[in-house]
Structures are given as structure tokens and as C-alpha cells.
Design a protein around this motif. Structure first.
Motif, PDB file in Angstrom:
ATOM      1  N   GLY A  30       0.810  -1.206   0.000  1.00 36.92           N
ATOM      2  CA  GLY A  30       0.000   0.000   0.000  1.00 36.92           C
ATOM      3  C   GLY A  30       0.842   1.254   0.000  1.00 36.92           C
ATOM      4  O   GLY A  30       2.058   1.218   0.205  1.00 36.92           O
ATOM      5  N   VAL A  31       0.159   2.391  -0.247  1.00 39.29           N
ATOM      6  CA  VAL A  31       0.820   3.699  -0.294  1.00 39.29           C
ATOM      7  C   VAL A  31       0.617   4.398   1.047  1.00 39.29           C
ATOM      8  O   VAL A  31      -0.513   4.516   1.541  1.00 39.29           O
ATOM      9  CB  VAL A  31       0.253   4.559  -1.444  1.00 39.29           C
ATOM     10  CG1 VAL A  31       0.907   5.940  -1.448  1.00 39.29           C
ATOM     11  CG2 VAL A  31       0.475   3.857  -2.779  1.00 39.29           C
ATOM     12  N   VAL A  32       1.704   4.854   1.639  1.00 37.01           N
ATOM     13  CA  VAL A  32       1.662   5.530   2.940  1.00 37.01           C
ATOM     14  C   VAL A  32       1.112   6.945   2.758  1.00 37.01           C
ATOM     15  O   VAL A  32       1.538   7.687   1.862  1.00 37.01           O
ATOM     16  CB  VAL A  32       3.065   5.582   3.578  1.00 37.01           C
ATOM     17  CG1 VAL A  32       3.007   6.327   4.913  1.00 37.01           C
ATOM     18  CG2 VAL A  32       3.620   4.175   3.756  1.00 37.01           C
ATOM     19  N   ARG A  33       0.174   7.299   3.630  1.00 37.31           N
ATOM     20  CA  ARG A  33      -0.432   8.636   3.590  1.00 37.31           C
ATOM     21  C   ARG A  33      -0.476   9.208   5.005  1.00 37.31           C
ATOM     22  O   ARG A  33      -0.814   8.516   5.960  1.00 37.31           O
ATOM     23  CB  ARG A  33      -1.847   8.516   3.010  1.00 37.31           C
ATOM     24  CG  ARG A  33      -2.682   9.781   3.090  1.00 37.31           C
ATOM     25  CD  ARG A  33      -3.975   9.607   2.289  1.00 37.31           C
ATOM     26  NE  ARG A  33      -4.642   8.335   2.582  1.00 37.31           N
ATOM     27  CZ  ARG A  33      -5.441   8.141   3.633  1.00 37.31           C
ATOM     28  NH1 ARG A  33      -5.626   9.117   4.523  1.00 37.31           N
ATOM     29  NH2 ARG A  33      -6.024   6.956   3.810  1.00 37.31           N
ATOM     30  N   GLU A  34      -0.136  10.489   5.113  1.00 35.59           N
ATOM     31  CA  GLU A  34      -0.231  11.158   6.421  1.00 35.59           C
ATOM     32  C   GLU A  34      -1.694  11.387   6.758  1.00 35.59           C
ATOM     33  O   GLU A  34      -2.505  11.736   5.894  1.00 35.59           O
ATOM     34  CB  GLU A  34       0.510  12.496   6.398  1.00 35.59           C
ATOM     35  CG  GLU A  34       2.022  12.353   6.401  1.00 35.59           C
ATOM     36  CD  GLU A  34       2.715  13.688   6.661  1.00 35.59           C
ATOM     37  OE1 GLU A  34       2.718  14.117   7.832  1.00 35.59           O
ATOM     38  OE2 GLU A  34       3.238  14.285   5.698  1.00 35.59           O
ATOM     39  N   ASP A  35      -2.044  11.205   8.035  1.00 39.95           N
ATOM     40  CA  ASP A  35      -3.407  11.444   8.514  1.00 39.95           C
ATOM     41  C   ASP A  35      -3.326  11.817   9.986  1.00 39.95           C
ATOM     42  O   ASP A  35      -3.017  10.978  10.845  1.00 39.95           O
ATOM     43  CB  ASP A  35      -4.284  10.211   8.313  1.00 39.95           C
ATOM     44  CG  ASP A  35      -5.763  10.492   8.578  1.00 39.95           C
ATOM     45  OD1 ASP A  35      -6.061  11.286   9.497  1.00 39.95           O
ATOM     46  OD2 ASP A  35      -6.615   9.918   7.864  1.00 39.95           O
ATOM     47  N   SER A  36      -3.614  13.069  10.263  1.00 40.44           N
ATOM     48  CA  SER A  36      -3.463  13.559  11.640  1.00 40.44           C
ATOM     49  C   SER A  36      -4.450  12.906  12.598  1.00 40.44           C
ATOM     50  O   SER A  36      -4.254  12.914  13.816  1.00 40.44           O
ATOM     51  CB  SER A  36      -3.634  15.085  11.674  1.00 40.44           C
ATOM     52  OG  SER A  36      -4.920  15.437  11.176  1.00 40.44           O
ATOM     53  N   ARG A  37      -5.535  12.329  12.065  1.00 40.21           N
ATOM     54  CA  ARG A  37      -6.528  11.693  12.938  1.00 40.21           C
ATOM     55  C   ARG A  37      -6.087  10.315  13.412  1.00 40.21           C
ATOM     56  O   ARG A  37      -6.599   9.788  14.391  1.00 40.21           O
ATOM     57  CB  ARG A  37      -7.862  11.571  12.190  1.00 40.21           C
ATOM     58  CG  ARG A  37      -8.496  12.900  11.793  1.00 40.21           C
ATOM     59  CD  ARG A  37      -9.612  12.672  10.794  1.00 40.21           C
ATOM     60  NE  ARG A  37      -9.111  12.029   9.575  1.00 40.21           N
ATOM     61  CZ  ARG A  37      -9.888  11.628   8.573  1.00 40.21           C
ATOM     62  NH1 ARG A  37     -11.201  11.795   8.650  1.00 40.21           N
ATOM     63  NH2 ARG A  37      -9.366  11.048   7.508  1.00 40.21           N
ATOM     64  N   ALA A  38      -5.166   9.696  12.685  1.00 39.92           N
ATOM     65  CA  ALA A  38      -4.685   8.359  13.041  1.00 39.92           C
ATOM     66  C   ALA A  38      -3.768   8.433  14.253  1.00 39.92           C
ATOM     67  O   ALA A  38      -2.983   9.387  14.380  1.00 39.92           O
ATOM     68  CB  ALA A  38      -3.939   7.751  11.856  1.00 39.92           C
ATOM     69  N   PRO A  39      -3.840   7.465  15.160  1.00 39.77           N
ATOM     70  CA  PRO A  39      -2.974   7.478  16.350  1.00 39.77           C
ATOM     71  C   PRO A  39      -1.491   7.598  16.017  1.00 39.77           C
ATOM     72  O   PRO A  39      -0.741   8.285  16.705  1.00 39.77           O
ATOM     73  CB  PRO A  39      -3.288   6.142  17.028  1.00 39.77           C
ATOM     74  CG  PRO A  39      -4.679   5.815  16.578  1.00 39.77           C
ATOM     75  CD  PRO A  39      -4.779   6.337  15.173  1.00 39.77           C
ATOM     76  N   SER A  40      -1.066   6.928  14.952  1.00 41.94           N
ATOM     77  CA  SER A  40       0.347   6.978  14.575  1.00 41.94           C
ATOM     78  C   SER A  40       0.665   8.153  13.654  1.00 41.94           C
ATOM     79  O   SER A  40       1.826   8.442  13.386  1.00 41.94           O
ATOM     80  CB  SER A  40       0.738   5.671  13.866  1.00 41.94           C
ATOM     81  OG  SER A  40       0.043   5.559  12.629  1.00 41.94           O
ATOM     82  N   GLY A  41      -0.398   8.817  13.130  1.00 44.57           N
ATOM     83  CA  GLY A  41      -0.204   9.920  12.199  1.00 44.57           C
ATOM     84  C   GLY A  41      -0.160   9.496  10.746  1.00 44.57           C
ATOM     85  O   GLY A  41       0.022  10.336   9.849  1.00 44.57           O
ATOM     86  N   TYR A  42      -0.350   8.182  10.474  1.00 42.87           N
ATOM     87  CA  TYR A  42      -0.248   7.667   9.109  1.00 42.87           C
ATOM     88  C   TYR A  42      -1.294   6.584   8.878  1.00 42.87           C
ATOM     89  O   TYR A  42      -1.726   5.888   9.804  1.00 42.87           O
ATOM     90  CB  TYR A  42       1.147   7.088   8.843  1.00 42.87           C
ATOM     91  CG  TYR A  42       2.254   8.087   9.079  1.00 42.87           C
ATOM     92  CD1 TYR A  42       2.657   8.955   8.067  1.00 42.87           C
ATOM     93  CD2 TYR A  42       2.887   8.177  10.324  1.00 42.87           C
ATOM     94  CE1 TYR A  42       3.660   9.893   8.285  1.00 42.87           C
ATOM     95  CE2 TYR A  42       3.882   9.105  10.551  1.00 42.87           C
ATOM     96  CZ  TYR A  42       4.263   9.960   9.530  1.00 42.87           C
ATOM     97  OH  TYR A  42       5.253  10.895   9.752  1.00 42.87           O
TER      98      TYR A  42
END
Length: 430
Positions: free
Chosen positions: A73-85
Motif C-alpha cells: 500500500g501507499v503511505v499517507r499522512e493522517d493527523s486523525r490516526a494514532p500513529s499519524g499515518y
């Protein structure tokens, strides 16, 4: 080439391959949300039906909790995710479809979880605790290794007790009696006379029939011993070590501490120097706080240590205990021989003693006198007395209990969670 979840921050916008397990799954019809873990962390994989082949979609549909798989898969930043990704999944390959997992997403009793400890350690909370434990070990050894200490391994099978107690596991050593060690300290004193500053790190055993939240039957101790170090120098090394450990955990285990819901502000206050009170002052404090039945010469129990710690915002040393309640090898205060040059380090927040230490007796005649007072057989301890006959020097040491330290730093209710497979009064499985 496999990437780990811990490393995804360096691959934003790129496709990676992970090897892991399915921790949880939910679906909203045309999107599947896969909670993945690989031992280094947790990440959510997003699988969109019209962006993958029907075969990949069906494989994901078939996944059960703890099924093992490879995921692309392709890594995407996401501020809502606990790890940020998060991971936009493009493909997956099933290694094994797991059978129905015994630990469901519901409350289980402690005994059930302990019976399934080999599986329970996969959960986010237990993984975080064990990761912090590993960081604490790294920090302890890093501090000692860079401050002139040499690691020495004492025996686990011993012919006698370290502190003259009867809480020992007995075994046969061919035709002789032997015991599982309750401390490597005496052997560390011998090593210190050869190497200067030494420490041991290994398992110790206490056959105490105790069920408290602070006690294990098998636990790990770090036991430094130092030639030419007095009581004052001993305390300084202890507080520097503990402060270093806490700060390193704060720096390197932020995500794990958040998983545990740990109050970081309490740990951020743990900086040297630590406050100190004498045993006498501690007794006075307890009397003021309503423990009027506590008399001079008693040893502190858990309620006493907790009450004393409440007066401080960081660990506190209690020094100069009565000689009669401490081990035979502790050096009496030259100005007041009814107390010894020792200290217990009490952790805040009710976690009790995490370190016990003292300056050791270096006078051969006084040590021999202690043998007699404690009814210790000279033939079993002759080698220890030899250390005072052949080049005796002032020396000090201490023992740090790893599991109690982990419990305190993690903010846990019971030490059973601090070690991968705890051994307690009624538990030897798994």
C-alpha cells in the motif's frame, strides 16, 4: 523488501510492503478498514473496492482476527490516526487464515487473560508495556555502560542465601543442597574488587507466598556495586540513573505511553536531585498522618511508603534505617551505629520501593560479628569474608527492581503486566 510500521514515516507517498497480522476489521460496504500490526506498531489500512481487483477484495473479506498476511500500500499522512499515518492498500497476500481467536473484543477476566498470556501480549496495551520495558533496559545499560561499569554475570544456583532469609527455592545440586538466587549482590562485591565498578542484570527468585500487586516470584534485578564509593556517592549514581531512564522513555516511547494513557507530566518532573528524608523523619511524618501505631524499628509496608511518597512529586530517598531491620552486610553509621548507611528509593504515585542500597561493611571483624549475630554459617560465607581480608576498601551498591520500575513508569495497577510471562504464587502457566 519489507518495511515496518515503525518506519512508515520515511515512506510517505510511496508504496511499501508490510508483513503482519490483522488486529481488527470493519467495513462500510465499499470500503474495508484493516487494523494491522507487525510487532513494531499498529496502522490502519484502507481498502477501496473499486481500486483493487475482485480477488484482493475477496481475500480481505475472508480475513479473520490474527490472520497473517503481506500487505502492499501507499503511505499517507493522517493527523486523525494514532500513529499519524494510514495505508492505502493496493494488494494483499494471505499467509494463514487464523482460527477463531479466543480473546474477543470484550471484557475478559484476569485469570482468562493470564491463561492466554501468550496471545494477550499481542494487544496494543501489552505490546506498549513490553516495548517500554525494553527501552528501560536499554536506558539502564546505556547509562551504566557509558559511566565505567562492567557487566558481570553472577550464578543463578547458589549454596546459600544473600540476606540470610528462608524465602528461597531449594533444589539439589547433585549431592549438595542449592538454592535459586535471590540476589547477585555478594558476587558483585567480589567482582567490584576485580573490576572497580560492575553491575549484574538477570533473574532472581523469592519464595514468598505473597499475592500483592507489587510481588512476583521470578523478577529481574539490576545490581551495581562500586569500589571506593561511599553512601553519598551511591545515592548520586542512583538518582542520575533513574532520571536518565525516565527521560529516555519520554523521548523514545511517546506513542506507547499515550497508548497506556500515562500522565506524562508526572514523569517529566523526575529529574535529579531527588529529595531525601531519614528514617526518623519518615516515622515523624507517618505519626502526623495518623499512623500512630508505627513504632521506631518497624519496617515500612506498602501503605506507609505510599503515604510518605505523597509528600513529594518525584522519587524520594529514605535513609538511615535501623540496623536491626536491614541486611547483615550494611555498614553502620560511624556517628550513630544503631542505624546503617542505606537508602530505599520510593517511587511516587503509590508504587513503593524501586531501589534498595547501602554502603557495605568493609571491616572484617565487624562483618564476622554480623555473621554471629545473624547465625550465618562461616563455612558458607568464608569467601565473602575473604573480600575484607585481602585489600578491603569502602564500597557501595544497590539493587533496582525492573518490574516495579516498569509498573511505575507505565502507570500500571499490577506488576503481572510488566513481564512477558509472570510467575506468581498460583501461576506457572503458560
Amino acid at each position: 523488501m519489507l518495511t515496518t510500521i515503525k518506519e512508515v514515516s520515511g515512506h510517505v507517498g510511496k508504496e511499501i510492503k508490510l508483513g503482519g497480522w490483522l488486529y481488527n476489521k470493519r467495513s462500510s460496504g465499499k470500503i474495508q478498514f484493516l487494523q494491522l500490526r507487525d510487532g513494531t506498531g499498529f496502522i490502519q489500512g484502507i481498502l477501496v473496492k473499486n481500486q483493487v481487483s475482485p480477488e484482493v477484495w475477496e481475500r480481505a473479506n475472508n480475513l479473520t482476527q490474527e490472520s497473517s498476511l503481506y500487505v502492499w500500500g501507499v503511505v499517507r499522512e493522517d493527523s486523525r490516526a494514532p500513529s499519524g499515518y494510514e495505508l492505502d492498500v493496493t494488494n494483499l497476500e494471505i499467509i494463514q487464515i487464523a482460527e477463531e481467536y479466543p480473546i474477543a473484543k470484550k471484557e475478559h477476566g484476569v485469570d482468562f487473560l493470564m491463561d492466554h498470556r501468550h496471545l494477550w501480549i499481542r494487544s496494543p496495551r501489552q505490546r506498549a508495556i513490553l516495548a517500554i520495558r525494553a527501552e528501560i533496559i536499554r536506558a539502564i545499560q546505556g547509562y551504566l555502560d557509558t559511566n565505567g561499569f562492567t557487566l558481570v554475570d553472577p550464578p543463578i544456583l547458589t549454596p546459600s542465601s544473600c540476606e540470610g532469609t528462608t524465602n528461597l527455592f531449594h533444589t539439589k545440586y547433585f549431592d549438595e543442597d542449592a538454592f535459586l538466587t535471590q540476589s547477585g549482590q555478594l558476587y558483585m562485591e567480589a567482582a567490584a574488587m576485580a573490576l572497580g565498578k560492575v553491575y549484574s542484570f538477570g533473574p532472581t527468585f523469592r519464595a514468598e507466598k505473597s499475592k500483592t500487586r507489587r510481588h512476583l516470584i521470578e523478577f529481574w534485578m539490576i545490581e551495581p556495586e562500586m569500589a571506593f564509593v561511599d553512601h553519598e556517592g551511591n545515592l548520586k549514581i542512583q538518582e542520575e540513573l533513574v532520571a536518565h531512564v525516565v527521560q529516555q522513555v519520554l523521548a523514545n516511547c511517546e506513542q506507547e505511553l499515550k497508548t497506556l494513557g500515562r500522565d506524562l507530566s508526572a514523569l517529566e518532573k523526575v529529574k535529579a536531585p531527588f529529595p531525601r528524608i531519614t528514617y526518623d523523619e519518615a516515622v515523624e511524618l507517618l505519626h502526623r498522618e495518623g499512623f500512630t501505631d508505627f513504632t521506631w524499628g518497624d519496617d515500612f509496608g506498602a501503605p506507609h511508603e505510599t503515604k510518605i511518597a505523597e509528600s513529594f512529586d518525584r522519587p524520594v530517598f529514605i535513609t538511615h534505617y535501623p540496623t536491626e531491620v536491614k541486611a547483615f552486610y550494611m555498614k553502620p553509621d560511624p556517628n550513630r551505629p544503631e542505624v546503617v548507611l542505606c537508602a530505599d528509593l520510593i517511587a511516587p504515585e503509590g508504587y513503593g520501593e524501586i531501589i534498595g542500597g547501602s554502603q557495605r561493611i568493609d571491616d572484617p571483624e565487624l562483618l564476622k560479628q554480623r555473621y554471629e549475630e545473624h547465625h550465618l554459617p562461616l563455612e558458607a560465607y568464608q569467601w565473602y569474608l575473604d573480600l575484607r581480608k585481602y585489600g578491603t576498601v569502602p564500597h557501595s551498591g544497590f539493587g533496582l527492581g525492573l518490574e516495579r520500575t516498569v509498573a511505575w513508569i507505565c502507570g500500571l495497577d499490577h506488576v503481572r503486566e510488566t513481564i512477558p510471562f509472570p510467575r506468581m504464587l498460583n501461576r506457572l502457566y503458560p
